[in-house]
Design a protein around this motif. Structure first.
Motif, PDB file in Angstrom:
ATOM      1  N   ARG A  34       4.758   0.195  10.730  1.00  0.00           N
ATOM      2  CA  ARG A  34       4.540  -0.554   9.465  1.00  0.00           C
ATOM      3  C   ARG A  34       5.883  -1.580   9.182  1.00  0.00           C
ATOM      4  O   ARG A  34       5.739  -2.765   8.617  1.00  0.00           O
ATOM      5  N   SER A  35       6.908  -0.897   9.147  1.00  0.00           N
ATOM      6  CA  SER A  35       8.191  -1.884   8.730  1.00  0.00           C
ATOM      7  C   SER A  35       8.472  -2.814   9.704  1.00  0.00           C
ATOM      8  O   SER A  35       8.251  -3.046  10.791  1.00  0.00           O
ATOM      9  N   SER A  37      10.664  -5.316   5.038  1.00  0.00           N
ATOM     10  CA  SER A  37       9.756  -4.713   4.394  1.00  0.00           C
ATOM     11  C   SER A  37       9.611  -3.279   5.063  1.00  0.00           C
ATOM     12  O   SER A  37       9.235  -3.179   6.235  1.00  0.00           O
ATOM     13  N   ASP A  73       8.421   0.726   5.022  1.00  0.00           N
ATOM     14  CA  ASP A  73       7.175   1.912   4.706  1.00  0.00           C
ATOM     15  C   ASP A  73       8.367   2.783   4.452  1.00  0.00           C
ATOM     16  O   ASP A  73       8.997   3.291   5.378  1.00  0.00           O
ATOM     17  N   ASP A  81       7.831   5.900   4.216  1.00  0.00           N
ATOM     18  CA  ASP A  81       7.544   6.941   5.167  1.00  0.00           C
ATOM     19  C   ASP A  81       7.963   6.696   6.563  1.00  0.00           C
ATOM     20  O   ASP A  81       8.343   8.008   7.245  1.00  0.00           O
ATOM     21  N   GLU A  82       8.713   5.726   6.724  1.00  0.00           N
ATOM     22  CA  GLU A  82       9.183   5.431   8.074  1.00  0.00           C
ATOM     23  C   GLU A  82      10.742   5.495   8.347  1.00  0.00           C
ATOM     24  O   GLU A  82      11.217   4.900   9.163  1.00  0.00           O
ATOM     25  N   LYS A 127      10.288   7.152  -2.575  1.00  0.00           N
ATOM     26  CA  LYS A 127       8.909   7.256  -2.673  1.00  0.00           C
ATOM     27  C   LYS A 127       8.448   8.094  -3.805  1.00  0.00           C
ATOM     28  O   LYS A 127       7.629   7.803  -4.695  1.00  0.00           O
ATOM     29  N   ARG A 132       0.960   5.858   0.225  1.00  0.00           N
ATOM     30  CA  ARG A 132       1.953   4.907   0.995  1.00  0.00           C
ATOM     31  C   ARG A 132       2.689   3.900   0.009  1.00  0.00           C
ATOM     32  O   ARG A 132       2.055   3.374  -0.704  1.00  0.00           O
ATOM     33  N   GLU A 175       5.386   0.614   0.363  1.00  0.00           N
ATOM     34  CA  GLU A 175       6.086  -0.358   0.952  1.00  0.00           C
ATOM     35  C   GLU A 175       7.012  -1.069   0.116  1.00  0.00           C
ATOM     36  O   GLU A 175       6.557  -1.661  -0.762  1.00  0.00           O
ATOM     37  N   ASP A 197      -5.705   2.900   2.230  1.00  0.00           N
ATOM     38  CA  ASP A 197      -4.942   1.726   2.333  1.00  0.00           C
ATOM     39  C   ASP A 197      -5.617   0.579   1.439  1.00  0.00           C
ATOM     40  O   ASP A 197      -5.049  -0.677   1.793  1.00  0.00           O
TER      41      ASP A 197
END
Length: 226
Positions: A2-3, A30, A32, A34-35, A92, A110, A112, A137
């Protein structure tokens, strides 16, 4: 992932006291949250939580737990104690803790963050944007973290009550020194659309019932590659 990376344009259009307008190009990331480990493994140029040509450090963000300034508090902003967040905690977690402390109790799965990374060790982030989503989401909240020329940070929260027409909308007294070209006693008018393939974020200044400054950030997504 997603990043992503965004190729952006920033427009500043001042109406008062004298018309002045400029447009320039910039890039934003941008991420995420979690990533971060995945981004670190896939990129040689962007380093996570360590130095590099481009780097992202979680400790650079959401450093204060101070709420938006209370208009009834007449203490000058630069004389107020700024409580610090626990920067050793993952970003986060700090975001979710901040939301809960401000009455946002929906489960956030999530987060971002759209911002500029450090470049050759130097950090310049006038505004960073957090978008928070639930398990389906759906947007739960947004945070606009404004940094002034003294390095002070202030997070402005836009929760679900601010959701209108596919964007988070909020008009709120600023009461925060941002730059010598912007008065303290004006209002911020936020219009923040959740990040997709396009970036569309706007923050205007209002004073005495008139819009004095329009700031618009737009961009197109690109894969986050070296």
């Amino acid at each position: 992932m997603r990043s992503r990376l965004f190729e952006c344009r920033i427009l500043h259009d001042r109406f008062i006291p004298r018309r002045h307008r400029f447009l320039y190009r910039v890039f934003m990331l941008s991420l995420d949250l979690d990533e971060l480990d995945l981004v670190s493994k896939r990129s040689r140029l962007l380093r996570i939580n360590r130095g590099g040509l481009f780097s992202f450090r979680e400790s650079d963000f959401l450093q204060t737990t101070k709420p938006v300034h209370n208009p009834s508090d007449k203490t000058p902003v630069n004389e107020q104690a700024i409580p610090r967040a626990d920067k050793s905690a993952p970003l986060k977690k700090r975001v979710i803790d901040f939301l809960r402390s401000r009455g946002v109790h929906e489960a956030v799965t999530r987060v971002e963050l759209t911002m500029m990374p450090r470049v050759a060790g130097h950090l310049f982030n006038p505004v960073s944007f957090y978008f928070c989503y639930d398990a389906e989401d759906h947007p739960v909240a947004a945070i606009a973290e404004v940094t002034n020329t003294f390095g002070e940070m202030k997070p402005f929260l836009l929760d679900r009550t601010c959701w209108e027409g596919g964007a988070f909308r909020l008009r709120v007294p600023k009461h925060f020194y941002v730059s010598p070209f912007s008065d303290v006693d004006v209002e911020f008018d936020f219009k923040l659309r959740p990040v997709g393939d396009k970036l569309a974020l706007q923050i205007d200044d209002h004073a005495n019932g008139k819009r004095t400054l329009m700031s618009v950030l737009t961009g197109n997504a690109r894969p986050l590659r070296d």
